[in-house]
Design an enzyme around this catalytic site. Structure first.
Site, short mmCIF file in Angstrom:
data_model
loop_
_atom_site.label_atom_id
_atom_site.label_comp_id
_atom_site.label_asym_id
_atom_site.label_seq_id
_atom_site.Cartn_x
_atom_site.Cartn_y
_atom_site.Cartn_z
N ASP A 46 0.83 -1.21 0.00
CA ASP A 46 0.00 0.00 0.00
C ASP A 46 0.87 1.26 0.00
OD1 ASP A 46 -2.31 1.45 0.00
OD2 ASP A 46 -2.70 1.23 2.14
N ASN A 94 -10.77 -3.01 -6.15
CA ASN A 94 -9.99 -2.06 -6.96
C ASN A 94 -10.65 -1.70 -8.30
OD1 ASN A 94 -6.72 -3.24 -5.82
ND2 ASN A 94 -7.93 -1.51 -5.13
C1 FPP Z 1 -1.84 0.19 -3.40
O1 FPP Z 1 -1.42 1.53 -3.45
C2 FPP Z 1 -1.30 -0.57 -4.50
C3 FPP Z 1 -2.00 -1.20 -5.48
C4 FPP Z 1 -3.47 -1.21 -5.53
C5 FPP Z 1 -1.35 -1.89 -6.57
C6 FPP Z 1 -0.12 -2.64 -6.25
C7 FPP Z 1 0.48 -3.04 -7.53
C8 FPP Z 1 1.76 -2.97 -7.85
C9 FPP Z 1 2.86 -2.55 -6.96
C10 FPP Z 1 2.08 -3.33 -9.25
C11 FPP Z 1 2.98 -4.46 -9.44
C12 FPP Z 1 2.58 -5.75 -8.89
C13 FPP Z 1 3.28 -6.85 -9.11
C14 FPP Z 1 2.94 -8.12 -8.45
C15 FPP Z 1 4.42 -6.82 -10.01
P1 FPP Z 1 -2.53 2.65 -3.50
O2 FPP Z 1 -2.70 3.07 -4.90
O3 FPP Z 1 -3.78 2.19 -2.83
O4 FPP Z 1 -1.82 3.78 -2.66
P2 FPP Z 1 -2.54 4.91 -1.81
O5 FPP Z 1 -3.28 4.23 -0.69
O6 FPP Z 1 -1.39 5.74 -1.33
O7 FPP Z 1 -3.45 5.65 -2.75
#
Ligand code: FPP
Length: 281
Positions: A46, A94
């Site tokens: 996250d 998501n």
């Molecule tokens: C949460 O951050 C993250 C995600 C929903 C996506 C995670 C995906 C990756 C890191 C891409 C690569 C994955 C692999 C397995 C290669 P957020 O967007 O919710 O952050 P925030 O809470 O700060 O808005």
């Protein structure tokens, strides 16, 4: 209760398994007990959006940077001979994000699978995907299938990518699989924990011993709800794109400080009574 620590004492990693390390990593590695590593580590990655926001960049820049942290975490866990690593890449919730962000995340995953295949192969990693694959775009489904097939013969760490994953959806899917399978005598009327666990996406894997969540939120966010029943939870303020090998080693050290009781009492705690039942229920 059987200890969940790595039982494969013949195949332990050593400090040298990681290759060249920074002085900070070397200090952390010195304290790490290689005989007591978690068998399964699960990560809620996250904070990508906040990382980007802090730098006045679009959210997708945070996701792109997050793939580097995923790469480091995957390679380090594989070299530490951890049996399974599960990364929460995309939840059933998501889909509520803007379409451009969803499309970017799907494209990023496809790019990752293509580009990182040599690294996955070199580290003997077998890939699995947890979630409702049939609801994903056809191209993603193809790449997912391809990644599983290409790595099917690997005998090292199992890397699970939770994709279109929801913990409640997983339990519902397991129940529906049990109901549709029947038991040879019509509809089953009772379900056991073992039977349900056998129908989860994680079938055959040990439950996570350690759940890491980055960026400080104290939530489990519908992740592996059944499997984390006894997991140690480690929440760090570090945003996912800043999560590196040293932060991972810190999480492992913190895990080793925890005392795991599975609902029982400490093994050395004085008690003149025998447990009524084996722990773990
Ligand atoms: C949460 O951050 C993250 C995600 C929903 C996506 C995670 C995906 C990756 C890191 C891409 C690569 C994955 C692999 C397995 C290669 P957020 O967007 O919710 O952050 P925030 O809470 O700060 O808005």
């Amino acid at each position: 209760m059987p200890h969940s620590h790595n039982p494969k004492t013949l195949h332990l990693a050593t400090p040298g398994s990681l290759g060249p390390v920074t002085p900070e990593e070397a200090r952390l590695l010195e304290k790490l007990d290689f005989t007591r590593l978690p068998r399964h580590v699960a990560v809620i990655m996250d904070g990508n959006g906040r990382w980007a926001q802090k730098r006045h960049l679009p959210r997708i820049a945070g996701h792109r940077s997050g793939t580097q942290s995923a790469r480091i975490t995957i390679e380090t866990c594989a070299r530490l001979k951890i049996e399974a690593l599960t990364l929460y890449a995309f939840s059933v919730e998501n889909w509520r994000r803007p379409k451009t962000e969803i499309d970017f995340l799907m494209a990023l995953l496809r790019e990752y699978l293509r580009k990182e295949m040599p690294l996955l192969q070199k580290n003997n990693i077998r890939m699995r995907f947890l979630g409702r694959m049939d609801e994903l775009p056809a191209g993603v489904q193809n790449d997912v299938r391809d990644a599983m097939e290409k790595t099917a013969g690997n005998k090292g760490m199992v890397l699970c990518v939770a994709l279109n994953y929801g913990g409640r959806a997983e339990i519902v899917d397991a129940m529906n699989a049990i109901l549709s399978g029947g038991n040879g005598h019509g509809m089953p009327t009772k379900v056991t924990e073992e039977q349900l666990a056998r129908h989860l996406y994680t079938e055959g894997l040990p439950d996570p011993d350690l759940l890491i969540r980055t960026s400080g939120e104290m939530r489990v966010s519908n992740f592996l709800l059944w499997q984390i029943a006894y997991a140690e939870i480690f929440v760090t303020e570090t945003l996912w794109p800043d999560f590196n090998r040293a932060r991972l080693l810190e999480a492992l050290l913190e895990y080793q400080k925890r005392e795991r009781r599975y609902g029982g009492i400490r093994e050395d705690e004085p008690s003149d009574e025998k447990p009524v039942r084996a722990a773990g229920n």
